[in-house]
Enzyme design. Sequence first.
Site, PDB file in Angstrom:
ATOM      1  NE  ARG A  15      -0.722  -2.119   3.356  1.00 42.59           N
ATOM      2  CZ  ARG A  15      -1.275  -3.308   3.228  1.00 42.59           C
ATOM      3  NH1 ARG A  15      -2.560  -3.440   3.161  1.00 42.59           N
ATOM      4  NH2 ARG A  15      -0.521  -4.377   3.204  1.00 42.59           N
ATOM      5  CB  THR A  16       3.811   2.399   1.887  1.00 48.64           C
ATOM      6  OG1 THR A  16       3.234   1.972   3.122  1.00 48.64           O
ATOM      7  CG2 THR A  16       4.525   3.722   2.097  1.00 48.64           C
TER       8      THR A  16
ATOM      9  NE  ARG B 162       8.244   0.680   3.509  1.00 44.82           N
ATOM     10  CZ  ARG B 162       7.024   0.188   3.758  1.00 44.82           C
ATOM     11  NH1 ARG B 162       6.720  -1.035   3.426  1.00 44.82           N
ATOM     12  NH2 ARG B 162       6.111   0.934   4.344  1.00 44.82           N
TER      13      ARG B 162
ATOM     14  CE  LYS C  18      24.626  -5.158 -13.026  1.00 49.00           C
ATOM     15  NZ  LYS C  18      24.784  -4.335 -14.224  1.00 49.00           N
TER      16      LYS C  18
ATOM     17  CG  HIS D  59       5.650   4.071   8.045  1.00 50.96           C
ATOM     18  ND1 HIS D  59       5.562   4.888   6.933  1.00 50.96           N
ATOM     19  CD2 HIS D  59       5.063   2.893   7.697  1.00 50.96           C
ATOM     20  CE1 HIS D  59       4.945   4.232   5.961  1.00 50.96           C
ATOM     21  NE2 HIS D  59       4.636   3.024   6.398  1.00 50.96           N
TER      22      HIS D  59
HETATM   23  C1  NCD Z   1       3.827  -1.248   7.862  1.00 53.14           C
HETATM   24  C2  NCD Z   1       5.292  -1.045   7.603  1.00 53.14           C
HETATM   25  O1  NCD Z   1       5.824  -1.435   6.570  1.00 53.14           O
HETATM   26  O2  NCD Z   1       5.902  -0.455   8.481  1.00 53.14           O
HETATM   27  N1  NCD Z   1       3.044  -1.303   6.746  1.00 53.14           N
HETATM   28  C3  NCD Z   1       2.686  -0.134   6.116  1.00 53.14           C
HETATM   29  O3  NCD Z   1       3.502   0.634   5.695  1.00 53.14           O
HETATM   30  N2  NCD Z   1       1.382   0.133   6.003  1.00 53.14           N
HETATM   31  C4  NCD Z   1       3.523  -2.212   8.902  1.00 53.14           C
HETATM   32  C5  NCD Z   1       3.929  -3.646   8.727  1.00 53.14           C
HETATM   33  O4  NCD Z   1       4.689  -4.002   7.835  1.00 53.14           O
HETATM   34  O5  NCD Z   1       3.467  -4.448   9.538  1.00 53.14           O
END
Ligand code: NCD
Length: 322
Positions: free
Chosen positions: A67-68, A117, A95, A147
């Site tokens: 989703r993110t 991320r 690499k 986050h």
């Molecule tokens: C979370 C994350 O990646 O920190 N998911 C998200 O971004 N909605 C939580 C998770 O992975 O459990």
Amino acid sequence: MSAARAQFDEAGRLRHLLTLEAMPPRLILELLDTAAALAAATGGKVKKLPLLRGRTVVNLFFEPSTRTRTSFELAASRLSAEVVNFDVAQSSTTKGETVLDTLRTLEAMHCDLFVVRHRENGTPEYLARHAGPGVAIVNAGDGNHAHPTQGLLDAYTIRHHKGPEFGRLRVAIVGDIAHSRVARSAIHVLTALGVGELRVCGPAALLPRDLGPAIAVSSDLDAILDGVDVVMMLRLQRERMRETEVPDAADYHARYGLDRRRLALARPDAIVMHPGPMNRGVEIASEVADGPQSVILDQVSNGLVVRMAVMARLVGAGNVAG
Ligand code: NCD
């Protein structure tokens, strides 16, 4: 705290979004209000706004995401930006190219905003410290550190359902708190907005000890749920645990899973949140995840306008605060 400072320029303007720790409440509210204005402007429909026309946004995801990543991609595209989804698995990272060389390479192609991320805490801050003039970094989750857009969308969702008086609200965050960047950002944003009461709950081994005196900590879920307005459930982050640390799923569900019986301990109008991905039957029962008190899919929808607001603030044209 260093990420908290690194995200502002000398004039005190937000240049990157790395963490919600020590974020001024006024700035948080401005971002939430911008998101609400964008939601009103788009009327819930797919409508392109020109705020990021001529800008290029790169999604740089070194960890899996559904989703993110999609949310950032759609948010950027609805602001008329060009979007590049950098495919780490197919890239020169494999690499041995460093993450900084990757940034420099993409900067040389005139990319303006990087959504990052990474499994290691501090990678977005590191890139922010090395980013060229005018280039913005948005943290889309680093290790168990932060986050921030999730924290903002959670605050937006709570405000939407419960109104702007956070001081009246009791919020419970339940699950694997120790490994959760979502929990940390939620705690920061809710504290900044003056939440009435914040409680966290999970197995002792998954509860951090450094949460401070203002937060009630317990492993007794029934007690934690008593009278709360908001319940935020979190996944067991197996990828951050050693094999031997992973609790048995059935056992975990029996003690920490949210089912209908337990939810009845909260206020009758309590909302249930989860950042996703959910593990049904572990931290949350389907009867609750799909039940009338669940706002889990609202969180997903709200993530889009919140991310639009963040990107517009960092690299958008003109003032979108109205
Ligand atoms: C979370 C994350 O990646 O920190 N998911 C998200 O971004 N909605 C939580 C998770 O992975 O459990």
